[in-house]
Scaffold this active site. Sequence first.
Site, short mmCIF file in Angstrom:
data_model
loop_
_atom_site.label_atom_id
_atom_site.label_comp_id
_atom_site.label_asym_id
_atom_site.label_seq_id
_atom_site.Cartn_x
_atom_site.Cartn_y
_atom_site.Cartn_z
N HIS A 112 33.28 40.18 38.82
CA HIS A 112 33.38 39.79 37.40
C HIS A 112 34.81 40.01 36.89
O HIS A 112 35.10 41.05 36.28
CB HIS A 112 32.41 40.62 36.56
CG HIS A 112 30.99 40.24 36.79
ND1 HIS A 112 30.39 39.20 36.11
CD2 HIS A 112 30.05 40.74 37.62
CE1 HIS A 112 29.13 39.07 36.52
NE2 HIS A 112 28.90 40.00 37.43
N CYS A 171 30.14 35.34 40.07
CA CYS A 171 28.99 36.07 40.59
C CYS A 171 27.86 35.09 40.92
O CYS A 171 27.97 34.37 41.90
CB CYS A 171 28.59 37.17 39.62
SG CYS A 171 27.80 38.54 40.49
N GLU A 182 36.23 38.81 34.40
CA GLU A 182 36.31 38.86 32.92
C GLU A 182 36.33 40.29 32.40
O GLU A 182 36.83 40.55 31.30
CB GLU A 182 35.15 38.07 32.30
CG GLU A 182 33.75 38.67 32.41
CD GLU A 182 33.02 38.34 33.70
OE1 GLU A 182 33.70 38.03 34.71
OE2 GLU A 182 31.77 38.43 33.71
N1 GLN Z 1 21.67 37.62 40.39
C1 GLN Z 1 22.77 37.68 41.28
C2 GLN Z 1 22.75 38.94 42.13
O1 GLN Z 1 22.10 39.90 41.81
C3 GLN Z 1 24.09 37.58 40.56
C4 GLN Z 1 24.36 38.73 39.66
C5 GLN Z 1 25.42 38.43 38.65
O2 GLN Z 1 25.75 37.28 38.40
N2 GLN Z 1 25.94 39.45 38.03
O3 GLN Z 1 23.42 39.00 43.13
#
Ligand code: GLN
Length: 543
Positions: A515, A381, A517
């Site tokens: 994600h 992410c 995970e």
């Molecule tokens: N802050 C980033 C976004 O909002 C990544 C979010 C995250 O890593 N879950 O896109």
Amino acid sequence: MARYIFITGGVVSSLGKGLMAASLAALLQARGYKVRIRKFDPYLNVDPGTMSPYQHGEVYVTDDGAETDLDLGHYERFTGVSAHQGDNITSGRIYQQIIARERRGDYLGATVQVIPHVTDAIKQFALADTEDLDFVLCEIGGTVGDIESLPFIEAIRQLRNELGRERSCAVHVTLVPYVSAAGELKTKPTQHSVRELTSLGVQPDLLLCRCEHALPESERSKIALFCNVRPEAVIQALDASSIYAVPLQYHAEGLDDEVLRHFDLAAPTPDLARWDDILDRYQNPEGEVTIGVVGKYVGLPDAYKSLNEALVHGGMANRVKVNIRWIDAEIFEQDDSDIVAQLEPLHGILVPGGFGTRGSEGKIASVRFARERNVPFFGICLGMQMACVEGARNTAGIETAASTEFGPTDEPVVGIITEWMTKEGLQTREAGGDLGGTMRLGAYDARLQPNSRVAEIYGSTEISERHRHRYEVNASYVPALEQGGLVFSGMSPDGLLPEIVERPDHPWFVGVQFHPELKSKPFDPHPLFASFIKAAIHQSRLV
Ligand code: GLN
């Protein structure tokens, strides 16, 4: 018809109620029963999505896009049953619904009250969508005696009356502390906690006593006598060597037998082979690797709960122990920081998800190190976004590349998304709109490039993964980034949103916008984590 197991906690918080619920559900499942676990959170946030990970730990995201308590991660990992929005409710969400109904006039003429309106809503939540289940386990957050959990305990009291003993069981998890000066385990806190619960109308059927020392028969009988439960229903729960040892340990203590006895149900021999297998893999590794996680919330392991577990699963898949070094990205922003000394001993570098600008330059520096030194790199992410910013700056000649999350920029390689496609149609957001529940959330499909590294890892070109982000790699920079060696090997089905980047000229360099995970399980380690750890094993033989 489903039977209900209500799980409350007493004496202190952090007794591991979530793990207990997950373990009991796994044990019932191993006997062939169909289970689902639900979490009631008494706080007033509508969901934990707006809380700092330091307040509440990780926010766990379900396929259907709910931002939930991290205990739902344990539930999924232990049972393999996908959680959904209807499995986590907070006081905030209940009040939000009731107040909206009141304003609409649904209760016209009535006084809206905690009993029955709030308690009815809690009961409806517990009872909804449970037709085809054998057991519904309901875990109540917090500790008995908290003011904010009172409506939940009252709802349980009513439900127990309505369902009857044959269809409900109350499990109370307590602490039996050891007082070293006296050399004794003390049962009084448990007695007080049960008295408190009983005064609210809920007599527990089973007590799970967390203790650091074995509970002698005499103390067990004493607890049974004072707390009005059978001695066999006082279950000792000693600290376990690993969370993956907990189900087997509770089984040995007779927890699932006792629950089935309560319901007067058949107790077929459980099939615990998969638990034996993962515990064996965990306890008898054939090697070890060290992974550095360069993030922001490194002071609280719960902030990266699923990530931690997925790395362990990757280790189980390869029969190695995974040592995780939590590294604060901010230290690489200090003038005297020695990034080489910190990162050189590692066999893999992972930049996890995160929010906000703090530490972002340190993360970018870590990506650069991994890329230049050929160290396996996994960006998740925000970590994937940082890999793209690093690539833009250092391999595509876009020196001022940045993310708009960190402030205005001339080169928004990562920018806010205000429109995207879902299976239900176009989603739109306004920049500067509400922050709660408005991210791109939940499961989305992605198409992978045939012959890419990730297609090989997944063994497929069609995947579905869970998302939680507001920003996105700006597709208009894709050609420039590809010139710099990044390959966009995964895209949203409409081809508009970058989902995965990789570097084919690197031993293992993968960034994912989602994600992974969140979907890893001990019995079914996520392929990306299994592959990353495999690459780390290779790296460990080089350094
Ligand atoms: N802050 C980033 C976004 O909002 C990544 C979010 C995250 O890593 N879950 O896109």
